[in-house]
Every structure is written in structure tokens, then in C-alpha cells.
Write an enzyme that holds these catalytic residues in place. Structure first.
Site, mmCIF file in Angstrom:
data_model
loop_
_atom_site.group_PDB
_atom_site.id
_atom_site.type_symbol
_atom_site.label_atom_id
_atom_site.label_comp_id
_atom_site.label_asym_id
_atom_site.label_seq_id
_atom_site.Cartn_x
_atom_site.Cartn_y
_atom_site.Cartn_z
ATOM 1 C CB CYS A 270 4.555 -0.881 -3.887
ATOM 2 S SG CYS A 270 5.891 -1.780 -3.131
ATOM 3 C CD GLN B 149 3.763 7.581 1.581
ATOM 4 O OE1 GLN B 149 4.332 8.545 2.086
ATOM 5 N NE2 GLN B 149 4.371 6.429 1.366
HETATM 6 C C1 LIG Z 1 0.285 4.534 0.177
HETATM 7 C C2 LIG Z 1 0.830 3.309 0.846
HETATM 8 N N1 LIG Z 1 0.000 2.323 1.178
HETATM 9 C C3 LIG Z 1 0.434 1.216 1.811
HETATM 10 C C4 LIG Z 1 1.757 1.043 2.128
HETATM 11 C C5 LIG Z 1 2.154 -0.235 2.782
HETATM 12 O O1 LIG Z 1 2.738 -0.066 4.022
HETATM 13 P P1 LIG Z 1 3.305 -1.348 4.757
HETATM 14 O O2 LIG Z 1 4.290 -1.958 3.802
HETATM 15 O O3 LIG Z 1 3.959 -0.831 5.980
HETATM 16 O O4 LIG Z 1 2.174 -2.258 5.009
HETATM 17 C C6 LIG Z 1 2.664 2.047 1.778
HETATM 18 C C7 LIG Z 1 4.103 1.930 2.073
HETATM 19 O O5 LIG Z 1 4.893 1.304 1.449
HETATM 20 C C8 LIG Z 1 2.188 3.201 1.108
HETATM 21 O O6 LIG Z 1 3.020 4.175 0.746
#
Ligand SMILES: Cc1ncc(COP(=O)(O)O)c(C=O)c1O
Lengths: 155, 439
Positions: free
Chosen positions: B394, B227
Site C-alpha cells: 500500500c 506503525q
Molecule cells: C503506515 C500505515 N498507515 C495506515 C495503515 C492503515 O491501517 P488500516 O488498514 O488498519 O486502516 C497502515 C496499515 O496497513 C499503515 O502501515
């Protein structure tokens, strides 16, 4: 249909009533099986107990956190299955599942589903079908476990 | 009350030429639900793509497609050149001390898993170098505000190795609770991992301070910049070495790039000491049936045919952000976030989770509206064309910390206008009336 009409079709008065005044809510004794189901995408949760006696669904009690659709559907579920034979309740379950998975094309039978017909509008929103089914899936799971438990006792 | 006004279009700090910038994003012109303008406030989930990224990827596929590194022909050379240039762009974007420290992964999750897994496989070093191995008695420290992608890999690592996972808690206003930092960061601590900017609370964490403390006890620092990369200027080379993390991960699709591509930057000495992640083509030096030797970094960690066109797209995306200027994008995000916090503050029964000072937070704002579940909020505002997220984003532990199951989240980006925030506020008022909450 317009978006507004779709929205109103989903948030039927009946659904909002069940949401604000849920039936049979709370966890009660006795019960043969208790399950905990989670909708992993949104985190909605239900803990649900089933009490069967002589092939009849004597009680379904639950504790749930979630949106209006998932809460109202738990309330409607208990109205529909409590007091029915397990076989009849399973038949209602099958009808509700067909309605929810029908993408809005299934015409619900009010004689069978009663207040459950209000969920016909939800079937058009794929993201919300899981909300509507959360407690129904939990009930099926708990009922199967209760039957297993009583099956082994009888042997 | 809706906070609209003739001045709302000209908030101080907004990107100059915002209307022109918006034209770069074709999707912003589409309508939803039979004619409503799209109001996309879910950019922390994934950002929209400018035309230049789409065109660059199409052009690569139409004119330059070939495998990289192993094709001895004109197209192979062009494709390899495009792919490796993208690595240069990434290195420039984060100010990486060396371009070979930039590893392409498929997303941030894979980048974080790469670090956690290779650390799990690291053997106690015999001769030179630091001991990267983790075992019983060792501690890995994370935080309660992490995305699941930066919790689960560390749970797996510590469970496998008999080590202990500990974490920073959160204060009531959504910051890291650093009051017990000296109990968490000790000589037993091998890794400290944390997010730069929270995807739920918006909080910006003091990366340099924590890194200095962790380095003082010899721990590695892993930063999830998923982010942060979209909205904060990052210049690793200009950070003091003791304050510079050892690993920084981010994901391409949140920085106006495509899905399927992520980045792990790691300090050369550590990357060289870690064992490979996946085995396969490209990551080897030579292979004999008995054993193989491995390529140098970055290729040691890039087994198999990489996401070539996705990397090329990411290069175009970061170049685009560079042209707008990360300082300008950051200022824009702050201006919009401030405006949004004000607007949301006018809604009865609405509580923001996280810091309320726009200067100290990112552009993701999670909130609760008393009496309406987040799903129902998202559904009703969507019927007015407004896209926000509902759920746990998440970040279940962070939600649990604040005693909520889920929340609603709006997240802006460089193309967000004050009028779109007005539309959200209006849609939330409509939601309140739809669910018949008192005036
Ligand atoms: C803070 C953070 N870390 C990790 C992720 C994981 O990203 P990705 O799903 O593209 O691996 C996200 C996004 O969903 C996130 O906002």
C-alpha cells in the site's frame, strides 16, 4: 501432498523456462486495441496489444512486469492464441480459465492447453491464480475491443 | 551463510523472558503446512494477539454484552464502563492531554478520512477561532512515503476543494528530503500530514521538527502513527505544544489488538471546531426535524453503536503493551532489526530499501532479491513456514520512487526471536538455490 511437492508442482520447469525466456515479448505494430491491466493487490502490470485480421489472431504483443507465474503465463498465452481463429482462441481461453478456477481439481487437456497444463499446480494457490490470469484477462479485453473496432468499421 | 550461533538467543536489548512472552500468543504455537513451525514475520501488516486480549473480548461477550450509553440496566452500565475505560487506557497509552480527545474509529484509514472529510466540510469561521476551511490557493502537504490511506483522503480533499496537494520527496537512503521544506511549508499550507514510521522503508520521521515548522505558519499537523504506536513510546502531553501534532491516528490490530477498531486523537479546540463526520445515534445532543445539535467530543465523532468489544479488546491490548513497557518493546525491535539487517546483508544480490541504521528505523524491512520476484520469494519462504509480505505494501509512490514495482517485506514484533530471523535468512538462501541463482 507435501508443501515441497506443491511448490514443485507450481514452479514447473516449463514455467521457469517461459519466465526466463518469454515468447513474443515486446510491443509491436500493427494493433487494433491496447489495454493495460493491473493486479491491484500486488501491483503486477501488463500492457497488451492485439492484432486481428479476417477473424484470426495475427499477433499478440505485450510488455509486463510481475512474478514468474504472471510472466510465464503471458508467454504461454501468446504461443496458444497467435495464429488461431478468434473463436478457437476464445475456446482455449475458456479452458485455461476453467483450469485456473478449478482449485486444483481440473484435469487439463494437453492437446488444447499445451504448455498451459503446467499451470495446473498454480490453481492450488488462490493468491497466485490472479497472477496466472492477468494477461489472459487483458487479452480477452483487448480482443473484445478489437472486434468492436472492426465491427464499427465494417458498418 | 546463516548467522546462527549460540549467542544469537541473547542479543543485547531483547525482551527479558522472551520465551515466556511468546507463550502469551497462542498462535505462535501452531504449525503450518503439515508440521512446520510458524515463523510470523508480517507484524507490520497485522500483529498477533495475546491470550489476554482474546479472553477479555470473550468475557465481555459472555458476561457484559449490552449497548453502550443508551441501556439503562446493569449490563448497559457494565458495557459502557468497559468501553469508556478502554478510552482511558488509549489516552494513557499515547499520553493524551485529555481523555475526551480520544475518538474510536474502525481503523487508521477511517481516522485519517475523518480528519480529511471534516476539514473539507469546515466553513470559514465567522467569529472566533482559527479558520479551518480549505479552498483554492491552499496547500496540503504529505510525503512520498505514505501508506495509501494517508494519500488518497488528501487527494480527495484537495480535488474537491480546488486546493493543491504537494509532498516531500525521499532521499536515496529512504529519508524525507527536507531540502525544500521552506517551499512546501509556507503561509499557504493548511495541513501537513505524514507518517511517524514508514510501513515500507522503516524510516522514523522527525515529527517534532516538522510540526514546529508547520505550526509556525499556522498549519495543522496530522500524524499517521499506525506503525509508530506498536513500537515507539508516545507521550503527547510531554511534547512541547508547538511540537505536538494536532492529530494522531493509529489502528488497533497492529498493537496486538483486534481488527475493527482504530483511534484518532485530536486537539480539543480543533475537534470542537470541526463539523461532525457521520450523523446518527450517540453523536447528537438533541434532534428536531428542522435541525439538530451535536454532542461534545468525543461522541460527536462516534455516530451509531461503536465497535464495543473491539474497543474493550484494544484496551486489554494496550494494557498488555504497557505492562511489557514500550521502552522495552522499542529496544527489542531495535535489537531484532539490527540482527535482521546483518543477516539479510549476508545474502548475495539482496538490497534493503530504506535506512540501514537500526537505531533510526522501525522493524519493517523491505528488500529486493536480484533475479527473483517478491511473489516468488514469499511463496518459496512460505513453503518453509516463514510468513512475509510481497507486493507494494500500500505504498506505491514510495516503490515508484525507488524504481521498483514491488518488494518483499519482513516485519518483526515484540515476540520475534533471533532464531526466526535465522530461519528467514536460511529460507532466502533456499529461494536463491530454488531459482538456481549462482552460488
Ligand atoms: C503506515 C500505515 N498507515 C495506515 C495503515 C492503515 O491501517 P488500516 O488498514 O488498519 O486502516 C497502515 C496499515 O496497513 C499503515 O502501515
Amino acid at each position: 501432498m507435501s508443501t515441497q511437492a506443491d511448490l514443485d508442482a507450481m514452479y514447473q520447469e516449463i514455467i521457469l523456462d517461459h519466465y526466463k525466456h518469454p515468447h513474443h515479448k515486446g510491443l509491436r505494430d500493427p494493433f487494433e486495441a491496447e489495454v493495460h491491466h493491473v493486479n491491484p493487490t500486488c501491483g503486477d502490470e501488463v500492457t497488451l496489444r492485439v492484432h486481428l485480421a479476417d477473424g484470426v489472431v495475427e499477433d499478440v504483443s505485450y510488455d509486463a512486469v510481475g512474478c514468474s507465474i504472471s510472466q510465464a503465463s503471458a508467454s504461454v498465452l501468446t504461443d496458444l492464441v497467435i495464429g488461431k481463429s478468434v473463436d478457437d482462441a476464445m475456446a482455449v481461453h475458456a479452458d485455461f480459465l476453467t483450469l485456473m478456477q478449478g482449485k486444483g481439481t481440473v484435469e487439463p487437456d494437453e492437446d488444447v492447453l499445451e504448455d498451459g497444463i503446467a499451470f495446473a499446480g498454480v490453481a492450488k494457490f488462490p493468491a497466485r491464480v490472479k497472477c496466472a490470469l492477468l494477461s489472459w484477462m487483458a487479452w480477452k479485453d483487448a480482443t473484445a475491443q478489437s472486434l468492436d473496432a472492426s465491427g464499427t468499421e465494417e458498418k | 551463510m546463516v548467522a546462527t550461533g549460540p549467542t544469537s538467543g541473547r542479543l543485547p536489548g531483547l525482551l527479558p523472558e522472551l520465551e515466556v512472552v511468546r507463550k502469551d500468543f497462542p498462535i505462535l504455537e501452531r504449525t503450518v503446512h503439515d508440521g512446520l513451525p510458524l515463523i510470523y514475520l508480517d507484524s507490520a501488516n497485522t500483529s498477533q494477539k495475546p491470550q489476554i486480549v482474546i479472553d477479555t473480548m470473550v468475557d465481555h461477550l459472555e458476561r457484559h454484552n449490552a449497548n453502550v450509553a443508551r441501556a439503562m440496566h446493569a449490563l448497559g452500565a457494565e458495557s459502557t464502563e468497559a468501553f469508556e475505560s478502554a478510552r482511558d487506557v488509549v489516552a494513557g497509552f499515547i499520553g493524551a492531554p485529555e481523555r475526551d480527545e480520544v475518538i474510536f474509529t474502525k481503523n487508521a484509514s477511517e481516522a485519517l478520512n475523518l480528519v480529511a472529510n471534516t476539514l473539507a466540510w469546515a466553513r470559514p469561521s465567522t467569529s472566533s477561532g482559527v479558520d479551518l476551511s480549505i479552498g483554492e490557493g491552499d496547500v496540503v502537504v504529505t510525503t512520498e512515503m505514505e501508506h495509501h490511506s494517508n494519500i488518497v483522503p488528501w487527494q480527495l480533499l484537495t480535488e474537491r476543494k480546488g486546493a493543491t496537494l504537494r509532498w516531500f520527496g525521499l532521499t536515496d537512503d529512504g529519508r524525507l528530503d527536507l531540502s525544500n521544506v521552506d517551499e512546501l511549508i509556507t503561509e499557504h499550507t493548511k495541513v501537513v500530514t505524514l507518517t511517524w514510521v514508514s510501513n515500507m522503508l522503516g524510516t522514523i520521521n522527525p515529527i517534532a521538527d516538522i510540526t514546529r515548522k508547520a505550526h509556525a505558519v499556522g498549519a495543522l499537523v496530522v500524524v499517521d502513527a499506525s506503525q509508530a504506536a506498536p513500537q515507539l513510546p508516545i507521550d503527547l502531553a510531554s511534547m512541547a505544544p508547538e511540537e505536538r501534532p494536532d492529530f494522531v491516528a493509529f489502528t488497533g490490530h497492529k498493537t496486538v489488538g483486534p481488527t475493527g477498531i482504530g483511534v484518532l486523537w485530536g486537539r480539543r479546540e480543533v475537534l470542537e471546531q470541526l463539523p461532525p463526520f457521520l450523523g446518527g445515534g450517540e453523536m447528537i445532543e438533541t434532534v428536531r426535524m428542522e435541525r439538530s445539535t451535536y454532542a461534545g467530543i468525543p461522541h460527536k465523532f462516534e455516530a451509531g453503536t461503536p465497535p464495543i468489544v473491539e474497543a474493550v479488546g484494544l484496551g486489554a491490548a494496550l494494557t498488555y503493551l504497557g505492562h511489557l513497557g514500550m521502552d522495552a518493546i522499542h529496544a527489542h525491535e531495535q535489537a531484532i532489526t539490527r540482527y535482521a539487517l546483518e543477516g539479510l546483508g549476508t545474502i548475495k544480490g539482496l538490497t534493503v530499501l530504506g535506512p540501514l541504521d537500526a537505531a533510526q528505523r522501525g522493524g519493517a524491512i523491505s528488500f529486493e532479491l536480484e533475479g527473483v520476484h517478491p511473489h516468488d520469494i514469499a511463496q518459496v519462504v512460505d513453503s518453509r513456514g516463514v510468513a512475509i509480505r510481497a507486493g507494494h505494501h500500500c505504498a506505491k509512490p514510495a516503490h515508484a520512487r525507488f524504481g521498483v514495482q514491488s518488494s518483499s517485506r519482513m516485519s518483526s514484533y515484540l515476540y520475534t526471536t533471533p532464531a526466526e530471523i535465522d530461519a528467514l535468512v536460511e529460507a532466502l538462501e533456499y529461494t536463491r538455490s530454488y531459482f538456481r541463482l549462482d552460488g
